[in-house]
Scaffold this active site. Sequence first.
Site, PDB file in Angstrom:
ATOM      1  N   LYS A   1      30.490 -13.462  16.075  1.00  0.00           N
ATOM      2  CA  LYS A   1      31.334 -12.800  15.071  1.00  0.00           C
ATOM      3  C   LYS A   1      31.642 -13.840  14.021  1.00  0.00           C
ATOM      4  CE  LYS A   1      35.877 -11.777  15.372  1.00  0.00           C
ATOM      5  NZ  LYS A   1      37.111 -11.000  15.634  1.00  0.00           N
TER       6      LYS A   1
ATOM      7  N   ARG B   1      39.405  -4.613  20.194  1.00  0.00           N
ATOM      8  CA  ARG B   1      39.113  -5.493  21.333  1.00  0.00           C
ATOM      9  C   ARG B   1      40.331  -6.320  21.721  1.00  0.00           C
ATOM     10  NH1 ARG B   1      40.202 -10.816  19.625  1.00  0.00           N
ATOM     11  NH2 ARG B   1      38.318 -11.989  19.132  1.00  0.00           N
TER      12      ARG B   1
ATOM     13  N   GLN C   1      48.101  -5.541  13.821  1.00  0.00           N
ATOM     14  CA  GLN C   1      47.589  -5.367  15.191  1.00  0.00           C
ATOM     15  C   GLN C   1      48.507  -4.530  16.078  1.00  0.00           C
ATOM     16  OE1 GLN C   1      44.640  -6.707  16.249  1.00  0.00           O
ATOM     17  NE2 GLN C   1      44.300  -7.730  14.293  1.00  0.00           N
TER      18      GLN C   1
ATOM     19  N   ASN D   1      61.024  -6.582  15.255  1.00  0.00           N
ATOM     20  CA  ASN D   1      60.211  -7.276  14.265  1.00  0.00           C
ATOM     21  C   ASN D   1      61.146  -8.038  13.339  1.00  0.00           C
ATOM     22  OD1 ASN D   1      57.571  -7.842  13.140  1.00  0.00           O
ATOM     23  ND2 ASN D   1      58.276  -6.718  11.339  1.00  0.00           N
TER      24      ASN D   1
ATOM     25  N   GLY E   1      49.586 -12.929  20.131  1.00  0.00           N
ATOM     26  CA  GLY E   1      49.573 -13.439  18.759  1.00  0.00           C
ATOM     27  C   GLY E   1      49.133 -14.884  18.625  1.00  0.00           C
ATOM     28  N   THR E   2      49.316 -15.664  19.684  1.00  0.00           N
ATOM     29  CA  THR E   2      49.031 -17.105  19.586  1.00  0.00           C
ATOM     30  C   THR E   2      47.548 -17.372  19.825  1.00  0.00           C
ATOM     31  OG1 THR E   2      51.269 -17.659  20.231  1.00  0.00           O
ATOM     32  CG2 THR E   2      49.607 -19.366  20.539  1.00  0.00           C
TER      33      THR E   2
ATOM     34  N   LYS F   1      50.975 -22.293  17.063  1.00  0.00           N
ATOM     35  CA  LYS F   1      51.663 -20.992  17.124  1.00  0.00           C
ATOM     36  C   LYS F   1      52.369 -20.854  18.474  1.00  0.00           C
ATOM     37  CE  LYS F   1      48.760 -17.992  14.225  1.00  0.00           C
ATOM     38  NZ  LYS F   1      47.855 -16.842  14.314  1.00  0.00           N
TER      39      LYS F   1
HETATM   40  P1  NAD Z   1      50.132  -9.382  10.371  1.00  0.00           P
HETATM   41  O1  NAD Z   1      50.122 -10.428   9.317  1.00  0.00           O
HETATM   42  O2  NAD Z   1      49.760  -7.990  10.026  1.00  0.00           O
HETATM   43  O3  NAD Z   1      51.585  -9.328  11.052  1.00  0.00           O
HETATM   44  C1  NAD Z   1      52.252 -10.531  11.394  1.00  0.00           C
HETATM   45  C2  NAD Z   1      53.403 -10.238  12.335  1.00  0.00           C
HETATM   46  O4  NAD Z   1      54.019 -11.481  12.688  1.00  0.00           O
HETATM   47  C3  NAD Z   1      54.502  -9.389  11.712  1.00  0.00           C
HETATM   48  O5  NAD Z   1      55.106  -8.612  12.744  1.00  0.00           O
HETATM   49  C4  NAD Z   1      55.493 -10.445  11.195  1.00  0.00           C
HETATM   50  O6  NAD Z   1      56.805  -9.947  11.075  1.00  0.00           O
HETATM   51  C5  NAD Z   1      55.400 -11.449  12.309  1.00  0.00           C
HETATM   52  N1  NAD Z   1      55.800 -12.804  11.940  1.00  0.00           N
HETATM   53  C6  NAD Z   1      55.179 -13.642  11.071  1.00  0.00           C
HETATM   54  N2  NAD Z   1      55.821 -14.831  11.050  1.00  0.00           N
HETATM   55  C7  NAD Z   1      56.864 -14.735  11.908  1.00  0.00           C
HETATM   56  C8  NAD Z   1      57.888 -15.619  12.317  1.00  0.00           C
HETATM   57  N3  NAD Z   1      57.956 -16.860  11.840  1.00  0.00           N
HETATM   58  N4  NAD Z   1      58.795 -15.189  13.217  1.00  0.00           N
HETATM   59  C9  NAD Z   1      58.717 -13.928  13.708  1.00  0.00           C
HETATM   60  N5  NAD Z   1      57.769 -13.054  13.374  1.00  0.00           N
HETATM   61  C10 NAD Z   1      56.853 -13.450  12.472  1.00  0.00           C
HETATM   62  O7  NAD Z   1      49.226  -9.961  11.544  1.00  0.00           O
HETATM   63  P2  NAD Z   1      48.407  -9.175  12.659  1.00  0.00           P
HETATM   64  O8  NAD Z   1      47.052  -8.899  12.148  1.00  0.00           O
HETATM   65  O9  NAD Z   1      49.224  -8.073  13.214  1.00  0.00           O
HETATM   66  O10 NAD Z   1      48.257 -10.331  13.760  1.00  0.00           O
HETATM   67  C11 NAD Z   1      49.382 -10.781  14.493  1.00  0.00           C
HETATM   68  C12 NAD Z   1      49.015 -12.060  15.224  1.00  0.00           C
HETATM   69  O11 NAD Z   1      47.967 -11.793  16.157  1.00  0.00           O
HETATM   70  C13 NAD Z   1      48.469 -13.164  14.311  1.00  0.00           C
HETATM   71  O12 NAD Z   1      49.054 -14.396  14.716  1.00  0.00           O
HETATM   72  C14 NAD Z   1      46.976 -13.147  14.571  1.00  0.00           C
HETATM   73  O13 NAD Z   1      46.378 -14.407  14.332  1.00  0.00           O
HETATM   74  C15 NAD Z   1      46.967 -12.788  16.028  1.00  0.00           C
HETATM   75  N6  NAD Z   1      45.710 -12.210  16.532  1.00  0.00           N
HETATM   76  C16 NAD Z   1      45.322 -12.551  17.782  1.00  0.00           C
HETATM   77  C17 NAD Z   1      44.155 -12.037  18.311  1.00  0.00           C
HETATM   78  C18 NAD Z   1      43.751 -12.385  19.709  1.00  0.00           C
HETATM   79  O14 NAD Z   1      42.638 -12.051  20.130  1.00  0.00           O
HETATM   80  N7  NAD Z   1      44.599 -12.983  20.499  1.00  0.00           N
HETATM   81  C19 NAD Z   1      43.365 -11.165  17.548  1.00  0.00           C
HETATM   82  C20 NAD Z   1      43.815 -10.795  16.270  1.00  0.00           C
HETATM   83  C21 NAD Z   1      45.000 -11.320  15.775  1.00  0.00           C
END
Ligand code: NAD
Length: 321
Positions: free
Chosen positions: A67, A110, A138, A159, A220-221, A226
């Site tokens: 990817k 996924r 997400q 949130n 998210g991490t 993170k």
């Molecule tokens: P997004 O930008 O659409 O949303 C970000 C979210 O994080 C929001 O809810 C926002 O309020 C919150 N946020 C940001 N900074 C913050 C802080 N300092 N304190 C509290 N909340 C905070 O992002 P997304 O596309 O929904 O992705 C969310 C996370 O998931 C990202 O960190 C992304 O890298 C991660 N992610 C992980 C995978 C995986 O496979 N594990 C896959 C995709 C995305």
Amino acid sequence: MIIVPEREIAGLLGPADAYKAVEAVFGAMAAGRAVNFPVIREAIGHADALYGFKSGFDRDGLALGLKSGGYWPGNAAKGLTNHQSSVFLFDADTGQCRAIVGGNLLTALRTAAASAVSINYLARKDAKVLGIVGAGHQSVFQLRAALAQRAFERIVAWNRDPAKLARLADVAGELKIPFQAVSLPELGAMADVIITIVSAHVPLVLDNHIRPGTHIACMGTDTKGKQEIDAAIFGHATVFTDEIAQSISIGEAQHAIAAGIIKQADIHQLGAVINGKHPGRTSDSEITIFDGTGVGLQDLAVASSVVDLALARGVATKVDF
Ligand code: NAD
């Protein structure tokens, strides 16, 4: 070669298909039959973009590929998604390019499937309250996939910007499940299953928020630095992940490892539970953590399923290459 453009994905692959593909590849990874190759991720010095690729090979599913994509922060202003990705699949017998598949929706499906697999295998059977930390792109996918795993009777969510919780409330309304916006301590006190899906760099869910028996999917991490939950929780939880090497370096466990709260040997592959090699949860009071770091093999698994579905339904575009 087969092309499945981004616009076709939603009509081809749903959460249940993504679940099946991700469950199978996690099992193959734990059995040593599927391998993720080292990840490349670089700031390219143009358009503020972060570009990279994740690749691997699943000998069970014969999924070979990568990817490729990343994060272009200026895209939203152009009406495009900031996260952009495409999946390239290669024929494992010949190395010929087999397919190019749009990867944006697939990434969300996924990722949600990974936490859903963890809930199915690790959450208490009687889990009733689902807690979501985060309301970004997400989060909605996470919510929908999780709801299919247990008979949840209530959704509680937090949130940083509460207005964004409306997108989760809408899904709850559509599925007729009560929804409540709560504080983080309330969320920990109420939820049997917690999904964290934010880009935070400080712990939000604290050790004293969590009740015995909770399952936490930290999604998210996925980068060094993170953090979503208190590292102290790892000290009295049973910890699972998709890929141990990523969990200790870029996953949620990086902080507990750095603080000496747990060792690498304390982290188990979720695939071992899927394969019946690890018992998973052993009591109703145990806290379980799934550190979902996101691996390339997940992308290849769902992209392969999409190609199979596109071929079966006669909607695959074939080109000479
Ligand atoms: P997004 O930008 O659409 O949303 C970000 C979210 O994080 C929001 O809810 C926002 O309020 C919150 N946020 C940001 N900074 C913050 C802080 N300092 N304190 C509290 N909340 C905070 O992002 P997304 O596309 O929904 O992705 C969310 C996370 O998931 C990202 O960190 C992304 O890298 C991660 N992610 C992980 C995978 C995986 O496979 N594990 C896959 C995709 C995305």
